[in-house]
Design a protein around this motif. Structure first.
Motif, PDB file in Angstrom:
ATOM      1  N   PHE A 113     -83.423  -5.637 -66.744  1.00  0.00           N
ATOM      2  CA  PHE A 113     -84.845  -6.868 -67.384  1.00  0.00           C
ATOM      3  C   PHE A 113     -85.043  -7.895 -66.473  1.00  0.00           C
ATOM      4  O   PHE A 113     -86.226  -7.887 -66.657  1.00  0.00           O
ATOM      5  CB  PHE A 113     -83.526  -7.494 -68.485  1.00  0.00           C
ATOM      6  CG  PHE A 113     -84.170  -8.436 -68.807  1.00  0.00           C
ATOM      7  CD1 PHE A 113     -84.994  -8.170 -70.284  1.00  0.00           C
ATOM      8  CD2 PHE A 113     -83.208 -10.351 -68.579  1.00  0.00           C
ATOM      9  CE1 PHE A 113     -85.256  -8.811 -70.745  1.00  0.00           C
ATOM     10  CE2 PHE A 113     -84.481 -11.234 -69.161  1.00  0.00           C
ATOM     11  CZ  PHE A 113     -85.446 -10.919 -70.384  1.00  0.00           C
ATOM     12  N   LEU A 114     -84.281  -7.498 -65.539  1.00  0.00           N
ATOM     13  CA  LEU A 114     -84.740  -8.817 -64.669  1.00  0.00           C
ATOM     14  C   LEU A 114     -86.028  -8.272 -63.684  1.00  0.00           C
ATOM     15  O   LEU A 114     -86.631  -8.491 -62.810  1.00  0.00           O
ATOM     16  CB  LEU A 114     -83.564  -8.936 -63.029  1.00  0.00           C
ATOM     17  CG  LEU A 114     -82.472  -9.797 -64.179  1.00  0.00           C
ATOM     18  CD1 LEU A 114     -81.055 -10.544 -62.724  1.00  0.00           C
ATOM     19  CD2 LEU A 114     -83.214 -11.605 -64.484  1.00  0.00           C
ATOM     20  N   ASP A 115     -85.485  -7.147 -63.370  1.00  0.00           N
ATOM     21  CA  ASP A 115     -87.069  -5.902 -62.253  1.00  0.00           C
ATOM     22  C   ASP A 115     -87.994  -6.160 -63.446  1.00  0.00           C
ATOM     23  O   ASP A 115     -89.140  -5.264 -63.178  1.00  0.00           O
ATOM     24  CB  ASP A 115     -86.357  -4.204 -62.562  1.00  0.00           C
ATOM     25  CG  ASP A 115     -85.166  -4.429 -61.052  1.00  0.00           C
ATOM     26  OD1 ASP A 115     -84.594  -5.224 -60.724  1.00  0.00           O
ATOM     27  OD2 ASP A 115     -84.337  -3.553 -60.952  1.00  0.00           O
ATOM     28  N   SER A 116     -88.517  -5.927 -64.702  1.00  0.00           N
ATOM     29  CA  SER A 116     -89.254  -6.011 -65.293  1.00  0.00           C
ATOM     30  C   SER A 116     -90.380  -7.689 -65.407  1.00  0.00           C
ATOM     31  O   SER A 116     -91.260  -7.599 -65.177  1.00  0.00           O
ATOM     32  CB  SER A 116     -89.135  -5.471 -67.084  1.00  0.00           C
ATOM     33  OG  SER A 116     -88.234  -6.910 -67.293  1.00  0.00           O
ATOM     34  N   PHE A 117     -89.438  -8.310 -64.389  1.00  0.00           N
ATOM     35  CA  PHE A 117     -90.179  -9.855 -64.143  1.00  0.00           C
ATOM     36  C   PHE A 117     -91.356  -9.723 -62.790  1.00  0.00           C
ATOM     37  O   PHE A 117     -90.680  -8.610 -62.077  1.00  0.00           O
ATOM     38  CB  PHE A 117     -89.722 -11.008 -64.184  1.00  0.00           C
ATOM     39  CG  PHE A 117     -88.976 -11.443 -65.917  1.00  0.00           C
ATOM     40  CD1 PHE A 117     -89.265 -12.401 -66.136  1.00  0.00           C
ATOM     41  CD2 PHE A 117     -87.935 -10.749 -65.834  1.00  0.00           C
ATOM     42  CE1 PHE A 117     -89.610 -13.068 -67.508  1.00  0.00           C
ATOM     43  CE2 PHE A 117     -87.683 -10.968 -67.639  1.00  0.00           C
ATOM     44  CZ  PHE A 117     -88.341 -12.320 -68.024  1.00  0.00           C
ATOM     45  N   ALA A 118     -91.775 -10.436 -63.295  1.00  0.00           N
ATOM     46  CA  ALA A 118     -92.850 -10.511 -61.790  1.00  0.00           C
ATOM     47  C   ALA A 118     -91.926 -11.038 -60.128  1.00  0.00           C
ATOM     48  O   ALA A 118     -90.863 -12.001 -61.576  1.00  0.00           O
ATOM     49  CB  ALA A 118     -93.417 -11.103 -61.797  1.00  0.00           C
ATOM     50  N   THR A 119     -91.826 -11.499 -59.382  1.00  0.00           N
ATOM     51  CA  THR A 119     -90.794 -11.990 -58.741  1.00  0.00           C
ATOM     52  C   THR A 119     -90.954 -13.302 -58.857  1.00  0.00           C
ATOM     53  O   THR A 119     -90.057 -14.536 -58.665  1.00  0.00           O
ATOM     54  CB  THR A 119     -91.603 -11.926 -56.847  1.00  0.00           C
ATOM     55  OG1 THR A 119     -91.739 -10.341 -56.749  1.00  0.00           O
ATOM     56  CG2 THR A 119     -90.798 -12.829 -55.906  1.00  0.00           C
ATOM     57  N   ASP A 120     -92.401 -13.689 -59.212  1.00  0.00           N
ATOM     58  CA  ASP A 120     -92.737 -15.661 -59.744  1.00  0.00           C
ATOM     59  C   ASP A 120     -92.014 -15.727 -61.266  1.00  0.00           C
ATOM     60  O   ASP A 120     -92.571 -16.409 -61.789  1.00  0.00           O
ATOM     61  CB  ASP A 120     -93.313 -15.846 -59.100  1.00  0.00           C
ATOM     62  CG  ASP A 120     -94.163 -15.433 -59.264  1.00  0.00           C
ATOM     63  OD1 ASP A 120     -94.998 -14.566 -60.289  1.00  0.00           O
ATOM     64  OD2 ASP A 120     -95.906 -15.783 -59.650  1.00  0.00           O
ATOM     65  N   GLY A 125    -100.116  -7.479 -63.853  1.00  0.00           N
ATOM     66  CA  GLY A 125     -99.464  -6.142 -63.354  1.00  0.00           C
ATOM     67  C   GLY A 125     -98.610  -5.186 -64.201  1.00  0.00           C
ATOM     68  O   GLY A 125     -98.905  -4.974 -65.357  1.00  0.00           O
ATOM     69  N   ASP A 126     -97.578  -5.195 -63.788  1.00  0.00           N
ATOM     70  CA  ASP A 126     -96.758  -4.309 -63.979  1.00  0.00           C
ATOM     71  C   ASP A 126     -95.792  -5.239 -63.900  1.00  0.00           C
ATOM     72  O   ASP A 126     -94.003  -4.498 -63.937  1.00  0.00           O
ATOM     73  CB  ASP A 126     -96.337  -3.191 -63.421  1.00  0.00           C
ATOM     74  CG  ASP A 126     -95.712  -2.883 -61.453  1.00  0.00           C
ATOM     75  OD1 ASP A 126     -95.945  -4.346 -61.526  1.00  0.00           O
ATOM     76  OD2 ASP A 126     -95.136  -2.281 -61.100  1.00  0.00           O
ATOM     77  N   GLY A 127     -95.399  -6.256 -63.937  1.00  0.00           N
ATOM     78  CA  GLY A 127     -94.794  -7.765 -64.163  1.00  0.00           C
ATOM     79  C   GLY A 127     -94.702  -8.435 -65.919  1.00  0.00           C
ATOM     80  O   GLY A 127     -96.061  -8.719 -65.204  1.00  0.00           O
TER      81      GLY A 127
END
Length: 108
Positions: free
Chosen positions: A25-32, A98-100
């Motif tokens: 779940f967290l990996d689906s988010f952009a860094t920010d 992008g992908d986030g």
């Protein structure tokens, strides 16, 4: 609301929540990336994890998508929510780049 296909990153986030996979779940988010839960804002992976542990994946959320629509970079999803927290119909607006996911806003 029509049942349009979900963008892959939105599908990954929903599937991760349903699988109780906090890291995915967290990996689906952009860094920010951020979560807006009715005006309460949680920025970055640590804050999103803490929120999710208390109020989302940590209460065994389940999301059954009942509809989706796309407008620009935002996908609005209607879902039936289950689990040990809130239960009932709800809406989520996922803004992506992008992908986030840059913002997941709980809309109702």
């Amino acid at each position: 609301m029509s049942a349009q296909p979900l963008p892959p990153v939105v599908r990954r986030a929903i599937d991760a929540a349903n699988a109780a996979d906090t890291q995915a779940f967290l990996d689906s988010f952009a860094t920010d990336g951020a979560v807006d839960d009715w005006g309460r804002l949680f920025y970055g992976p640590d804050a999103i994890r803490a929120w999710s542990d208390r109020e989302f994946i940590g209460v065994r959320v389940s999301l059954t998508v009942t509809g989706a629509r796309q407008s620009g970079d935002t996908t609005t999803v209607s879902a039936q929510v289950g689990g040990d927290g809130f239960n009932g119909p709800s809406g989520f607006a996922f803004t992506t780049a992008g992908d986030g996911i840059t913002l997941m806003r709980i809309t109702g």
